[in-house]
Design an enzyme around this catalytic site. Structure first.
Site, PDB file in Angstrom:
ATOM      1  N   GLU A 176       0.799  -1.224   0.000  1.00 35.17           N
ATOM      2  CA  GLU A 176       0.000   0.000   0.000  1.00 35.17           C
ATOM      3  C   GLU A 176       0.834   1.278   0.000  1.00 35.17           C
ATOM      4  OE1 GLU A 176      -3.174   0.114   2.782  1.00 35.17           O
ATOM      5  OE2 GLU A 176      -3.915  -1.837   2.171  1.00 35.17           O
ATOM      6  N   GLU A 371      -5.336  -8.651   0.899  1.00 34.05           N
ATOM      7  CA  GLU A 371      -6.004  -8.304   2.159  1.00 34.05           C
ATOM      8  C   GLU A 371      -7.491  -8.118   1.923  1.00 34.05           C
ATOM      9  OE1 GLU A 371      -4.559  -5.005   4.460  1.00 34.05           O
ATOM     10  OE2 GLU A 371      -2.469  -5.567   4.109  1.00 34.05           O
TER      11      GLU A 371
HETATM   12  C1  GCO Z   1      -3.931  -1.631   5.295  1.00 34.42           C
HETATM   13  C2  GCO Z   1      -2.851  -2.313   5.930  1.00 34.42           C
HETATM   14  C3  GCO Z   1      -3.207  -3.155   7.129  1.00 34.42           C
HETATM   15  C4  GCO Z   1      -4.400  -2.671   7.935  1.00 34.42           C
HETATM   16  C5  GCO Z   1      -5.676  -3.305   7.402  1.00 34.42           C
HETATM   17  C6  GCO Z   1      -6.897  -2.785   8.153  1.00 34.42           C
HETATM   18  O1  GCO Z   1      -4.431  -2.176   4.309  1.00 34.42           O
HETATM   19  O2  GCO Z   1      -4.257  -0.531   5.731  1.00 34.42           O
HETATM   20  O3  GCO Z   1      -2.198  -3.144   4.983  1.00 34.42           O
HETATM   21  O4  GCO Z   1      -2.025  -3.052   7.867  1.00 34.42           O
HETATM   22  O5  GCO Z   1      -4.264  -3.036   9.280  1.00 34.42           O
HETATM   23  O6  GCO Z   1      -5.838  -2.945   6.068  1.00 34.42           O
HETATM   24  O7  GCO Z   1      -6.948  -1.386   8.066  1.00 34.42           O
END
Ligand code: GCO
Length: 470
Positions: A176, A371
């Protein structure tokens, strides 16, 4: 009917392709703890979380889920779930104390132990090199707005490939970069907490450059069979109305939120409209000859993190805005629908929209959902069970949308549930629980939630239940 009953009922299972990769995901600063152990030095998140007012309740990652000491137990949890893959991140400050120079062997040893434990459990390690924990020394030298940080990142990538390349087959350079650039340097709600649109754009470019140089470093050191990837949190954008102004608002955010990475990485160019939209902030002269060619060094797959869609309309951004070049022109509206504990709408259609867009925009690029998951205010009953039907429902709807996207011809190779464990949720500290395994942070006791049992059944069947029969 419990979540498990749903799976055993007489339904039409939505089967995933043979060999589909089922995983869980975590990140170093969010779970490891041991913040000063075995030579680890502060990252920007150690500094930021110690800055009063920046993180809920003054929480830090000092202990987190104590994964550094409990790793074998956590791998055993994954083995019982039956996951095929585990996406973790490597803490750069554990490996290079200043972000430069020789590696810390005790830091490397932890990741060697983790990888060996995973392999012994029959779980494929998926290593992310950067999940936001920049060594503070590099931030002191200017951080990601400085080109030299990208050079240091490429050196770090080479060190990790030499250390683990014989056992880790899938590598992700960055997680990200949009969050790290625009929340870290744009509106300052993430580490290092700086607020400059110019710095956020410089950081975004240097992330693209760092990614490309790291890919080259990895390719030099890794076996040809290795998979090299990037993970982006692309925004699934929807206009409030079909008006020309609202459609232009979508275009603006797509440029500065999505194509600022997609175009350099997959096409070796910056979007023309992004350059126009940001002309009042920069002339982009920090982009040097060869940078975009480096950024577009070929990769094997693209990881997508998805949680919820974003509704935009013409108007003014909330301030402080992270959206360089868009803040005077775009409003963000709450999307309809039930909300998670993050106040994010539950809307699996956004995942389908995003994946099928990439099917069309990036033909031939395999995708991974790296994710997806949801935070809810979980309750442990007196017996210690965590009944989390909302999370099961969220996961079911998003896996159904994922299945639909695959049926529509999108080449998605795997799904990584965020997250294995309740963990440090950045500015929210420990107040938001994304895990399918509950963590009592006082005792560090792990308790699989009902969603863990549900996910284990999905993995075992390589399917999620479809519509009811009859
Ligand atoms: C993100 C990060 C994670 C977060 C998850 C929930 O995508 O922001 O990769 O570390 O904890 O997404 O917000």
């Amino acid at each position: 009917m419990s979540a498990l009953d749903i799976l055993t009922s007489d339904t039409t299972d939505l089967r995933f392709p043979s060999g589909f990769r089922w995983g869980t995901a975590t990140a170093a600063y969010q779970i490891e703890g041991a913040a000063t152990e075995d030579g680890r030095t502060p990252s920007i998140w150690d500094t930021f979380s110690r800055t009063p007012g920046k993180v809920h309740n003054g929480d830090t990652g000092d202990v987190a889920a104590d994964h550094y000491h409990r790793m074998p137990e956590d791998v055993a949890l994954m083995r019982r779930l039956g996951v095929t893959d585990y996406r973790f991140s490597i803490a750069w400050p554990r490996v290079q104390q200043t972000g430069r120079g020789p590696a810390v062997q005790k830091g490397l040893d932890f990741y060697r132990r983790l990888v060996d434990e995973l392999l012994n459990a029959g779980i494929r390690p998926v290593a992310t090199l950067y999940h936001w924990d920049l060594p503070q020394e590099l931030e002191n030298a200017g951080g990601w707005p400085q080109r030299e940080t990208a050079q240091c990142f490429a050196e770090y990538a080479g060190i990790m490939a030499d250390a683990l390349g014989d056992r880790v087959g899938t590598w992700t350079t960055l997680n990200e970069p949009w969050c790290a650039a625009f929340l870290g340097y744009g509106n300052g709600v993430h580490a290092p907490g700086r607020t400059s649109h110019l710095d956020s754009l410089r950081a975004a470019h240097h992330f693209n450059l760092a990614h490309g140089w790291a890919v080259r470093a990895l390719r030099e050191a890794l076996p040809d069979t290795s998979e090299v990837s990037l993970t982006l949190n692309l925004h699934a954008l929807r206009p409030l109305t079909p008006s020309a102004d609202d459609l232009d608002a979508v275009r603006r955010i797509d440029a500065v939120g999505n194509r600022i990475f997609l175009d350099p990485v997959f096409h070796g160019r910056l979007p023309d409209d992004l350059i126009r939209d940001t002309a009042a902030i920069t002339d982009w002269s920090f982009v040097r000859d060869g940078d975009l060619a480096a950024a577009s060094t070929p990769i094997d797959s693209l990881g997508i993190n998805y949680y919820s869609p974003t509704v935009v309309a013409a108007g003014e951004c909330e301030s402080p805005s992270p959206w360089a070049g868009a803040e005077r022109h775009v409003r963000f509206l709450p999307a309809p629908g039930p909300r998670t504990a993050m106040d994010w709408p539950v809307d699996a259609g956004g995942l389908y929209e995003l994946l099928t867009r990439l099917r069309d925009d990036l033909p031939g690029v395999p995708l991974l959902v790296t994710e997806n998951g949801a935070a809810y205010h979980d309750y442990s009953d007196p017996s210690g069970r965590v009944h989390d039907p909302e999370r099961v429902s969220y996961l079911h709807s998003h896996l159904t949308a994922l299945h639909r996207a695959i049926e529509a011809g999108t080449d998605v190779r795997g799904y990584f549930l965020w997250s294995l464990l309740d963990n440090f949720e950045w500015a929210y500290g420990y107040s938001r629980r994304f895990g399918i395994v509950h963590v009592d942070f006082a005792s560090q006791r792990r308790t699989p939630k009902e969603s863990a049992d549900w996910y284990a059944q999905v993995i075992a069947r390589n399917a999620v239940e479809g519509r009811q029969e009859g």
